[in-house]
Design an enzyme around this catalytic site. Sequence first.
Site, short mmCIF file in Angstrom:
data_model
loop_
_atom_site.label_atom_id
_atom_site.label_comp_id
_atom_site.label_asym_id
_atom_site.label_seq_id
_atom_site.Cartn_x
_atom_site.Cartn_y
_atom_site.Cartn_z
N ASP A 77 97.33 -52.96 104.36
CA ASP A 77 97.66 -53.85 105.47
C ASP A 77 98.64 -54.91 104.99
O ASP A 77 98.44 -55.52 103.94
CB ASP A 77 96.38 -54.55 105.96
CG ASP A 77 95.95 -54.07 107.33
OD1 ASP A 77 96.64 -54.42 108.31
OD2 ASP A 77 94.95 -53.35 107.43
N ASP A 93 100.28 -55.38 110.31
CA ASP A 93 99.31 -56.00 111.22
C ASP A 93 99.99 -56.88 112.26
O ASP A 93 100.90 -57.64 111.93
CB ASP A 93 98.37 -56.87 110.36
CG ASP A 93 97.30 -57.55 111.19
OD1 ASP A 93 96.44 -56.85 111.73
OD2 ASP A 93 97.34 -58.80 111.29
N HIS A 122 89.30 -50.51 113.42
CA HIS A 122 88.25 -51.50 113.20
C HIS A 122 88.16 -52.54 114.33
O HIS A 122 87.37 -53.47 114.23
CB HIS A 122 88.51 -52.20 111.87
CG HIS A 122 89.83 -52.92 111.87
ND1 HIS A 122 91.04 -52.25 111.93
CD2 HIS A 122 90.14 -54.24 111.86
CE1 HIS A 122 92.01 -53.14 111.95
NE2 HIS A 122 91.50 -54.34 111.91
N ASP A 123 88.97 -52.40 115.36
CA ASP A 123 88.95 -53.36 116.48
C ASP A 123 88.39 -52.76 117.77
O ASP A 123 88.44 -53.40 118.81
CB ASP A 123 90.38 -53.86 116.77
CG ASP A 123 90.98 -54.64 115.61
OD1 ASP A 123 90.21 -55.28 114.86
OD2 ASP A 123 92.21 -54.62 115.45
N GLU A 161 101.33 -52.20 114.18
CA GLU A 161 100.36 -52.39 115.27
C GLU A 161 101.07 -53.18 116.36
O GLU A 161 101.41 -54.33 116.16
CB GLU A 161 99.14 -53.16 114.75
CG GLU A 161 98.06 -53.29 115.78
CD GLU A 161 97.18 -54.52 115.57
OE1 GLU A 161 96.04 -54.51 116.05
OE2 GLU A 161 97.62 -55.50 114.94
#
Length: 577
Positions: free
Chosen positions: A98, A207, A339-340, A263
């Site tokens: 990340d 990110d 993970h969100d 993202e």
Amino acid sequence: MSTKWWKDSIGYQIYIRSFKDSNNDGIGDIKGITNKLDYLHFLGINLIWICPFYKSPMDDNGYDVSDFFSVSEDYGTLEDMKELLNEAHKRGIKVIIDLILNQTSDEHWWFKEAKKSKNNPYHDYYIWKDPRYINVDGKRIRKEPTNWASFFGGSCWEYVEEVDQYYMKIFSKKMPDLNYENSRVIDEFVKIIDFWCSFGVDGFRLDAIAHLAKSEFRDSLIEADGEYKPDWSKFSNLDKVHTYLKEFNRRVFSKYDLLLVGEVGGNATVKDALLYTLPSRRELNMVFNFDHNWCNNKWEKAPDEKMRIKVLDLKKIFNKWETGLQGARSWNALYWLNHDQPRVASHYADMQYFEKSTKVLALVLYFMWGTPFIYNGEEIGMTNPTFKSIDDFKDVSVKNCYQIEVVENKKDSKKFIEDVSYSTRDNARTIMQWDDSENGGFSICKPWNIICDNYKEINVEREMYDKKSLLNFYRKIIKIRLESEYKNIIRDGIYEQIESEDENLYIYIRKLKIQSKKNNTLIVIGNLTDKVVDFKIDSILTNIDLNNTKIVLSNYDRRAIPEQLKEYEGIVLATRL
Ligand code: GLC
Ligand code: CA
């Protein structure tokens, strides 16, 4: 032109904190990942994306970085990271990490300097604005510079007495946004990126990349309840982001052979995505969009109604992204969750047909065009947990909302838990279920987070030895994608949806335009409902030669092409069209 390596990659996302604890302090770590590389090799993936492991106060589990050049004590050392890279590379597994460009931790030394005074050389690394003052009943009241909300609840501004200014923070108040209008910020990150590239990583997941540029600081006019307006357009996918990405490319990314996946957030359109990913623009290779993440009847269903996928909506969305990106010769990233988001097994699968429905979901997604990213635990069918008390939540955004809604505004705490349980990011962050021993084989100590109650049935060890398990079904898909005679069709074949109005079946073909006697087409068919559906492939594709059509994969172990699809049945056929 040689094919980019990441077009032949199958990614696996690792939420490091919850993956595997190697030193029994209850926290997942780098050595834990290294110890599980043989498992990942067995699964068959050839790329991992590791969530942040940098030094951090862990307000947002590492997305709040306080030193980009070092590893958090929770997770190990730079040497451990080196070892992980070496061991992964030995097994043919590439590693991306990340890259968090939008913000730092408020404990990063840049910010500690920045808030000392307006004249401090680091002040301009962040976004500061003077307060506004309004008169209420003759009193002068201090107000935020704009009425914009933050993603994690409340205002996107935080006041600092010492400088009598607000800094911007679109996530938590411990995560101040960086100011990309200041070229020194870019200089700093060029060094950081260069450091990690030389260290040996194979790329980055960028990110929150959509948010690097902010619009003019004027109040949002959107209508929404509450003082602060969730107007993400004020800081999402603005033109300037592309300028910054181009500069990063020119100065550092282009010197290495990297995979760059961004993202891009909720409001990104295909057009936006193309701006990021068209090869000629030299920005990113692919992006994660969020369009397909909330495509079920959860928010509309009556209490006794079953959770269902909105099949037509889901098909439309996938179709839009596949054709939009492929038509423009860009590239797609395929994923069910990260993970969100909630666990796909709880979100889109059907508890009554758990095995079949989780398999058909994998089947319809992972034969599409693009690079797959499997989220850790997805391959065994991990589900959302049951949250019993507020202490079961670890996510800073839930804690912020709890403070605002329950503590300050006296909402019933039970009701709060009920309301957030389904959508909370904590759903995806419970500890990985390795086996049926205590703590699911994650650690012999009390883990930092909860484990799902179902770990005795749903775990890696059990599924490894069960031929019919979801895990072994994922392994089959991966093998077909990477090693079978169909791998070129899957990588390069044209995606085309058929029967787009069918409310039950998702059918698409992947076709290579080659002149040969070999099969050049895959037909992917998934029944996304609990209905039994009549289906005749030769009435849909009239030119198909059934004598020369083979079954490549079936979640019902079919030997012959069926004329009726059972509940959640999925099948992949190979033929020549
Ligand atoms: C991204 C991450 C999320 C994080 C946020 C701030 O959306 O996926 O987990 O909280 O950015 O860095
Ligand atoms: Ca540990």
